[in-house]
Scaffold this active site. Structure first.
Site, PDB file in Angstrom:
ATOM      1  NE  ARG A 148      -4.045  -1.957   0.254  1.00 44.25           N
ATOM      2  CZ  ARG A 148      -5.167  -1.599   0.693  1.00 44.25           C
ATOM      3  NH1 ARG A 148      -5.451  -0.513   1.325  1.00 44.25           N
ATOM      4  NH2 ARG A 148      -6.127  -2.551   0.661  1.00 44.25           N
ATOM      5  NE  ARG A 155      -7.424   6.434   2.200  1.00 43.07           N
ATOM      6  CZ  ARG A 155      -8.208   5.937   3.427  1.00 43.07           C
ATOM      7  NH1 ARG A 155      -9.003   7.073   3.981  1.00 43.07           N
ATOM      8  NH2 ARG A 155      -8.390   4.711   3.911  1.00 43.07           N
ATOM      9  NE  ARG A 179      -9.009   7.800  -6.911  1.00 46.11           N
ATOM     10  CZ  ARG A 179      -9.653   7.358  -6.117  1.00 46.11           C
ATOM     11  NH1 ARG A 179      -8.812   6.779  -5.309  1.00 46.11           N
ATOM     12  NH2 ARG A 179     -10.701   7.450  -5.576  1.00 46.11           N
ATOM     13  CG  ASP A 229      -8.938  -3.171  -4.590  1.00 47.89           C
ATOM     14  OD1 ASP A 229      -8.362  -2.749  -3.703  1.00 47.89           O
ATOM     15  OD2 ASP A 229      -9.480  -4.363  -4.193  1.00 47.89           O
ATOM     16  CE1 TYR A 259     -13.293  -6.562   1.233  1.00 52.05           C
ATOM     17  CE2 TYR A 259     -11.526  -8.061   0.716  1.00 52.05           C
ATOM     18  CZ  TYR A 259     -11.863  -7.054   1.507  1.00 52.05           C
ATOM     19  OH  TYR A 259     -10.844  -6.597   2.146  1.00 52.05           O
TER      20      TYR A 259
END
Ligand code: 1CP
Length: 357
Positions: A33, A37, A46, A82, A157
């Site tokens: 990661r 962010r 983004r 992702d 998920y």
């Protein structure tokens, strides 16, 4: 690009650490990661663009992939994508909700749901084009790591319908309807292999199989319900000859079993010291390369803490190698960069690992 024209990296520390018999010129380091962010330049590019849309925009995904490489001098880029991108590419209804994660339009709860799940059979030209741009920009000492989610983590998920704290619906299907569970694993596996193969055809230098939530399982359940499928995925790409990294969170009790799936490199989360992890892996599969395992929260603790932790982790890796329990070390976090991590702390940690204090 086909396998014949894969670039040959003779001076890439990550590959030199991952291939037995080669010695890296410095300890390779990258962070799970590392894009995202924590970087203001990421938030800027983004802005106004949906997360999953951005994974299908070649220039943008290449730019986001390169941002942490430029800023932090890490030894590898990880493809900006992702774990749900192959599902989306196959036509499955999924979106990534900000601050939450992947949310499915419809959860999978029955055998009929499983039989309807789309399988990825096509190319994903946007991802292939993005990889080509990235490979043009990387130097010969910087590796590009591609990745896929492992079937258990993806299934979680799908069955839960979104992020889950306890994975109870997933475990209920596994134990209550084992045939449905195995059918779901069998249906997911070709999609994952297809998405991995197209990244390999596009020229990635290494790959990581993310089984992030496998640590919620007992070893018995992992072996019966998960390991055969992760083994099939890693086996399907063995001939590509690129280093395969296998990682999950909280997998201290599963390291031996996970090592049987066939990767060259085992990712270790921060809960288990690397020398202990190596002993567990070696006892089952012989020595492998270790990847890890700085607690991502330590990047909030200041420079002297990071220096101490890097020194401890490096010496635990050295002890594992000296004992014959491991053949190399790729420095990483024990899980992904936390969203509010100061970008400067990441740059500083990379320099500390590289010995550029
Ligand atoms: O809008 C945003 O910025 C959303 C945040 C985000 C990002 C940047 C998500 C949503 N995914 C990603 C990219 C991503 N996902 C990368 C590439 C970036 C990099 O590593 O530098 C990678 C490797 C992933 C893989 C991924 N997605 C995993 C496995 C890695 C891990 O952290 O364990 C998992 C579990 C996901 C699901 C997911 N996607 C996004 C979130 C917030 C989550 C986790 C949700 C949850 O807690 O269940």
């Amino acid at each position: 690009m086909d396998g014949m024209t894969r670039r040959t990296l003779n001076d890439a520390p990550l590959l030199d650490a991952a291939v037995p018999g080669r010695t890296p010129s410095r300890t390779p380091v990258w962070f799970m990661r590392q894009a995202g962010r924590s970087l203001p330049e990421y938030r800027q590019v983004r802005e106004g663009i949906d997360m999953l849309d951005s994974c299908f925009m070649p220039e943008l995904l290449a730019e986001i992939t390169m941002q942490p490489v430029r800023r932090h001098d890490v030894d590898a880029a990880i493809l900006f994508s992702d774990i749900v991108v192959p599902l989306k590419a196959a036509g499955v209804g999924v979106e990534i909700v900000a601050g939450r994660g992947p949310v499915m339009d419809e959860a999978i709860r029955s055998r009929a749901d499983v039989d309807k799940l789309a399988i990825l059979e096509s190319d994903v030209p946007e991802v292939t084009a993005g990889i080509e741009i990235i490979l043009d920009e990387l130097t010969d000492s910087q590796a590009l790591i591609g990745f896929v989610g492992a079937p258990f983590t993806l299934a979680s998920y799908l069955v839960e319908g979104g992020p889950s704290k306890n994975h109870e619906k997933t475990k209920a299907m596994m134990h209550g309807e084992p045939e449905t569970w195995h059918a779901l694993m069998q249906r997911l596996t070709p999609t994952i292999i297809r998405f991995l193969q197209l990244q390999i055809d596009a020229g990635i230098d290494a790959m990581q199989l993310f089984d992030s939530w496998a640590g919620f399982l007992t070893e018995r359940d992992y072996r019966e319900f998960v390991l055969p499928y992760s083994t099939e995925i890693l086996g399907a790409i063995e001939d590509a000859g690129i280093p395969r990294i296998h990682f999950g969170v909280g997998t201290g009790e599963l390291l031996g079993a996970m090592s049987e799936a066939g990767s060259e490199v085992m990712g270790v989360d921060w809960r288990v010291p690397l020398d202990t992890a190596a002993a567990r892996i070696n006892a089952v599969s012989g020595p492998k390369v270790l990847q890890g395992n700085l607690d991502p929260a330590m990047l909030f603790a200041g420079r002297s803490v990071v220096e101490q932790e890097v020194a401890r982790i490096t010496s635990e890796a050295a002890a594992a190698i000296a004992a014959g329990h491991a053949t190399g070390h790729i420095f990483n976090l024990g899980h992904g960069v936390l969203p509010n991590t100061p970008a400067e702390a990441i740059t500083e940690a990379v320099a500390i690992v590289h010995g550029e204090n």
